[in-house]
Scaffold this motif. Structure first.
Motif, PDB file in Angstrom:
ATOM      1  N   PRO A 116       0.906  -1.142   0.055  1.00 32.36           N
ATOM      2  CA  PRO A 116       0.087  -0.021   0.061  1.00 32.36           C
ATOM      3  C   PRO A 116       1.067   1.259   0.133  1.00 32.36           C
ATOM      4  N   THR A 118       2.914   1.927  -2.157  1.00 34.06           N
ATOM      5  CA  THR A 118       3.235   2.432  -3.534  1.00 34.06           C
ATOM      6  C   THR A 118       2.611   3.620  -3.993  1.00 34.06           C
ATOM      7  N   ALA A 119       1.274   3.822  -3.340  1.00 33.11           N
ATOM      8  CA  ALA A 119       0.356   4.831  -3.945  1.00 33.11           C
ATOM      9  C   ALA A 119       1.246   6.390  -3.141  1.00 33.11           C
ATOM     10  N   HIS A 122       4.163   7.296  -5.084  1.00 29.53           N
ATOM     11  CA  HIS A 122       3.732   7.761  -6.555  1.00 29.53           C
ATOM     12  C   HIS A 122       3.540   9.434  -6.222  1.00 29.53           C
ATOM     13  N   THR A 150       5.721   2.976 -10.053  1.00 26.61           N
ATOM     14  CA  THR A 150       4.801   2.900  -8.774  1.00 26.61           C
ATOM     15  C   THR A 150       3.143   3.308  -9.414  1.00 26.61           C
ATOM     16  N   ASP A 152      -0.169   3.010 -10.445  1.00 28.82           N
ATOM     17  CA  ASP A 152      -1.476   1.918 -10.452  1.00 28.82           C
ATOM     18  C   ASP A 152      -1.843   1.317 -11.768  1.00 28.82           C
ATOM     19  N   TRP A 154      -4.581  -0.229 -12.307  1.00 25.36           N
ATOM     20  CA  TRP A 154      -5.924  -0.374 -12.224  1.00 25.36           C
ATOM     21  C   TRP A 154      -6.534   1.075 -12.182  1.00 25.36           C
ATOM     22  N   ALA A 155      -5.977   2.119 -12.156  1.00 27.79           N
ATOM     23  CA  ALA A 155      -6.290   3.543 -12.024  1.00 27.79           C
ATOM     24  C   ALA A 155      -6.605   3.842 -13.478  1.00 27.79           C
ATOM     25  N   ALA A 158      -4.197   5.059 -16.024  1.00 22.99           N
ATOM     26  CA  ALA A 158      -3.136   4.035 -16.359  1.00 22.99           C
ATOM     27  C   ALA A 158      -2.921   3.894 -17.946  1.00 22.99           C
ATOM     28  N   THR A 190       8.487  -2.156 -16.179  1.00 25.27           N
ATOM     29  CA  THR A 190       7.180  -2.290 -15.593  1.00 25.27           C
ATOM     30  C   THR A 190       6.295  -1.791 -16.799  1.00 25.27           C
ATOM     31  N   PRO A 332      -9.278  -4.595  -6.808  1.00 27.43           N
ATOM     32  CA  PRO A 332      -9.753  -4.198  -8.131  1.00 27.43           C
ATOM     33  C   PRO A 332     -10.988  -5.206  -8.432  1.00 27.43           C
ATOM     34  N   ALA A 370      -1.441  -4.469 -16.098  1.00 30.82           N
ATOM     35  CA  ALA A 370      -1.160  -5.249 -14.911  1.00 30.82           C
ATOM     36  C   ALA A 370      -0.398  -6.341 -15.147  1.00 30.82           C
TER      37      ALA A 370
END
Length: 524
Positions: A116, A118-119, A122, A150, A152, A154-155, A158, A190, A332, A370
């Motif tokens: 968690p 990571t956000a 970022h 970093t 996401d 799933w955002a 992205a 990444t 997600p 992802a």
């Protein structure tokens, strides 16, 4: 000063003597020598001692020391403490207008996948980039790379903007700084995590491994990425060579988080080979280490392994179901299909089918960046097979078909889900394309054997006789097809207890004939 402990002894003596100026100089030298020896915990202790000296009171000095302390803490496995000191340094940087300090604090954290934090990292990168205002190209390159790492997947944003990792790598090439280049290589890796780019990632891994000649951390990343790629391609000999090289670098580094990753990779191999007790023991050891390091992703990956083991063996499903359910409620959108697979293995098909009907319309919207992209699609195939559900099968089949011959696995330190060909074969059976099913299952059997995976060899073997009832079964008015066997008896991971007592056999000529002729009977 000699790098044999003399520097630490001198620093300690000067601190006790109250000679603040010389003590600070000696303490920082002791810290640098400890870093050079890869003794990160000793280095962190020296930086903490330096921060307590009067000479470290100036904001600029203190901020710099906090950044170096955080760097050592991350390498020593103290994740939460390291991030706390990054934030403290960034606050000092903001207060004094030192944008470079904020940028340095934002680019200290490494390998926070599934964490968690990571956000938060970022967000700090975005703040630092705005504060820099283009005044420091090298730090800006670091920040662009860290933003890509970093991000996401799933955002909603992205993949909407330019490829930050590609920009960072182009800029890093001209800096001559190996650390900047490594961060940029991570960023580009990444961005290319989708299975379509496995060969590009192998090339990035080779570059990082070569960079490891001057920067030891780069060798760790390079061999880890090549392990990932060879696992996806099912190239077991190459994978084992990379695992051996990676193990050596991990042992030399002495860094707990790299050992955590190594333990998980070994657990993944043990499960793939059917050594379940050993796999569980390795996963438990990894969890204990991850907890000591306070890595936020340790609990998540432990659940991933626990659920994988439960679905392979049929043991512990009831215990993992509420944990997977909780994740599906807060994670997600596609985490709910993971829950549906667990429910199907538990025999709760109506619940699983209800979840699938909510997921099916969106199955093509798994974000390409992802890391779980291929694993989720393979999970959808497994769910359809367990349910005997045809709704959505053609779409999932089309998604997986380009990856025939691959293994359904994300990073190599996560569970291996078996050959994609196995999932394609099961989907082909659902769609009553028995010729395609026979082709895919033949490939799955060979690929499982080449991987050295008895569990997946058994799954492929046990799916062969299913060609007969599928081939002759009429479609019903609903979504499920009558096959002469209950869907619960279709080959799946939970049948391992049968495989241990009944050796897997190769498909017989009659099995192959049934699939070739599509009528459930051998030709006369």
């Amino acid at each position: 000063m000699r790098a044999d402990g003399t520097a630490e002894a001198l620093a300690n003596h000067l601190r006790e003597a109250g000679d603040a100026e010389r003590a600070l100089e000696a303490t920082l030298e002791a810290a640098r020598q400890a870093v050079a020896r890869l003794a990160h915990e000793h280095a962190a202790a020296q930086y903490r001692a330096a921060l307590a000296l009067p000479g470290a009171g100036a904001a600029a000095v203190r901020a710099g020391l906090l950044v170096e302390l955080a760097r050592c803490e991350f390498r020593g496995g103290e994740v939460e403490e390291g991030w706390r000191h990054c934030r403290e340094a960034a606050d000092l940087g903001r207060a004094t207008g030192a944008a470079g300090v904020v940028a340095d604090a934002a680019t200290v954290p490494r390998d926070l996948a599934f964490s968690p934090l990571t956000a938060q990292v970022h967000a700090l990168c975005r703040d630092a980039l705005a504060l820099l205002g283009g005044a420091d190209p090298v730090r800006e390159t670091r920040l662009l790379a860290q933003l890509a790492i970093t991000a996401d997947p799933w955002a909603s944003t992205a993949g909407a903007g330019p490829a930050l990792g590609e920009r960072a790598l182009a800029a890093a090439e001209g800096t001559g700084d190996p650390d900047v280049l490594l961060l940029a290589l991570q960023a580009r890796h990444t961005e290319l995590v989708n299975g379509r780019h496995v060969r590009e990632r192998l090339a990035l891994g080779e570059r990082a491994a070569l960079l490891g000649r001057t920067l030891p951390e780069a060798a760790l990343w390079g061999h880890a990425w090549r392990m990932d790629g060879f696992a996806e391609l099912g190239r077991r000999v190459d994978f084992d060579a990379e695992l051996a090289a990676f193990t050596g670098h991990v042992e030399r580094s002495g860094e707990p988080l790299w050992r955590w990753r190594l333990l998980l990779a070994r657990a993944a191999v043990a499960f793939a080979e059917g050594r379940f007790a050993e796999g569980r023991a390795l996963a438990a050891e990894a969890l204990a280490l991850g907890r000591r390091c306070r890595h936020g992703g340790a609990e998540h990956l432990d659940l991933v392994f626990a659920a994988h083991a439960a679905m392979l063996t049929g043991e512990g499903l009831a215990e993992v179901e509420p944990l997977v359910r909780r994740l599906s409620e807060h994670g997600p959108f596609f985490a709910r299909s993971w829950l549906a697979v667990v429910l199907a293995h538990l025999g709760r098909r109506d619940e699983a089918a209800t979840i699938w009907r909510s997921v099916a319309p969106h199955s093509g919207q798994v974000p390409a960046p992802a890391a779980e992209w291929l694993v989720i699609s393979a999970g959808h195939a497994e769910l359809l097979s367990l349910l005997g559900e045809t709704d959505g099968a053609p779409a999932v089949y089309a998604t997986l078909l380009p990856f025939a011959g691959r293994q359904s696995v994300g990073p190599a330190h996560t569970p291996w889900g078996g050959p994609v060909s196995l999932h394609l074969g099961r989907l082909a059976l659902l769609m009553e394309d028995v010729e395609a099913a026979g082709t895919h299952l033949t490939a799955a059997l060979a690929e499982s054997g080449a991987l050295g995976s008895p569990p997946y060899q058994a799954m492929a073997t046990w799916s062969w006789p299913a060609c007969a009832p599928y081939a002759g079964a009429p479609a019903t008015s609903g979504r499920r097809r009558r096959t002469g066997r209950r869907p619960s008896a279709w080959p799946n991971g939970s049948a391992w207890h049968r495989w241990r007592t009944r050796p897997a056999r190769s498909p017989t000529p009659a099995d192959r004939a049934r699939c070739r002729h599509g009528n459930g009977r051998s030709p006369r």
